[in-house]
Design a protein around this motif. Sequence first.
Motif, short mmCIF file in Angstrom:
data_model
loop_
_atom_site.label_atom_id
_atom_site.label_comp_id
_atom_site.label_asym_id
_atom_site.label_seq_id
_atom_site.Cartn_x
_atom_site.Cartn_y
_atom_site.Cartn_z
N LEU A 14 63.70 67.76 61.95
CA LEU A 14 62.92 68.70 61.12
C LEU A 14 61.48 68.20 60.95
N GLU A 15 61.37 66.92 60.67
CA GLU A 15 60.04 66.32 60.50
C GLU A 15 59.21 66.48 61.78
N HIS A 16 59.88 66.27 62.93
CA HIS A 16 59.18 66.40 64.21
C HIS A 16 58.73 67.84 64.44
N GLU A 17 59.61 68.79 64.15
CA GLU A 17 59.25 70.20 64.36
C GLU A 17 58.12 70.64 63.42
N GLN A 18 58.12 70.10 62.20
CA GLN A 18 57.02 70.43 61.27
C GLN A 18 55.70 69.89 61.82
N MET A 19 55.77 68.71 62.45
CA MET A 19 54.56 68.14 63.05
C MET A 19 54.10 69.02 64.22
N VAL A 20 55.07 69.49 65.03
CA VAL A 20 54.73 70.36 66.17
C VAL A 20 54.11 71.68 65.67
N THR A 21 54.65 72.20 64.59
CA THR A 21 54.07 73.42 64.01
C THR A 21 52.59 73.19 63.69
N GLY A 22 52.29 72.01 63.15
CA GLY A 22 50.89 71.66 62.86
C GLY A 22 50.04 71.65 64.13
N LEU A 23 50.61 71.13 65.22
CA LEU A 23 49.88 71.09 66.50
C LEU A 23 49.61 72.50 67.01
N ILE A 24 50.64 73.36 66.91
CA ILE A 24 50.49 74.75 67.38
C ILE A 24 49.43 75.47 66.53
N ASN A 25 49.47 75.24 65.22
CA ASN A 25 48.47 75.86 64.35
C ASN A 25 47.06 75.38 64.72
N ASN A 26 46.97 74.09 65.05
CA ASN A 26 45.66 73.56 65.45
C ASN A 26 45.18 74.20 66.75
#
Length: 171
Positions: A91-103
């Motif tokens: 979950l933590e990893h996917e939240q980080m990936v969401t941040g990358l996609i938003n960026n």
Amino acid sequence: MLKEKMLKVLNEQINAEQYSAMLYLAMSAYFNDKGLPGFANWMYVQYQEESSHANKFFNYVVERGEKVELGAIKQVPTTWEGIIDVYEATLEHEQMVTGLINNLMDVAVAESDHAAQSFLRWFVDEQVEEEANVQQILDTLKLIDGQGNGIFLLDREMRQRIFVDDTLAAK
Ligand code: FEO
């Protein structure tokens, strides 16, 4: 043709998706080693999904007439403290990936790259689904609270997951 900054973050995302793929493959290996073939299968499908995400970015960079630059993939962890620990890390990893996609989306907006914004929308939606799926598994795991029967049944359910390449349908 892509602006320099856009190309840079897209290339970085190929690497990030490949890292995700390796992370979930390592988790699959961990579950296999722990005698949990269903969880191992779920993670193997997750690995296949992430590889398809990397390929989707790869093909997009090519389609825009640019050169893909592949970098080294960072070493992934290989052990965890149990099933809940694995899914919390997921979950933590996917939240980080969401941040990358938003960026990535922020860059596409800043560069007025409408085509890239359209392409990235698929990933924005995908991240909502990814986080929700993992959160649901975590909730179930917490409910089971480590009891053998519950883990056995959930492992059997996890065995049913099969890989469907959603990136193809989205094209
Ligand atoms: Fe490619 Fe799980 O995001």
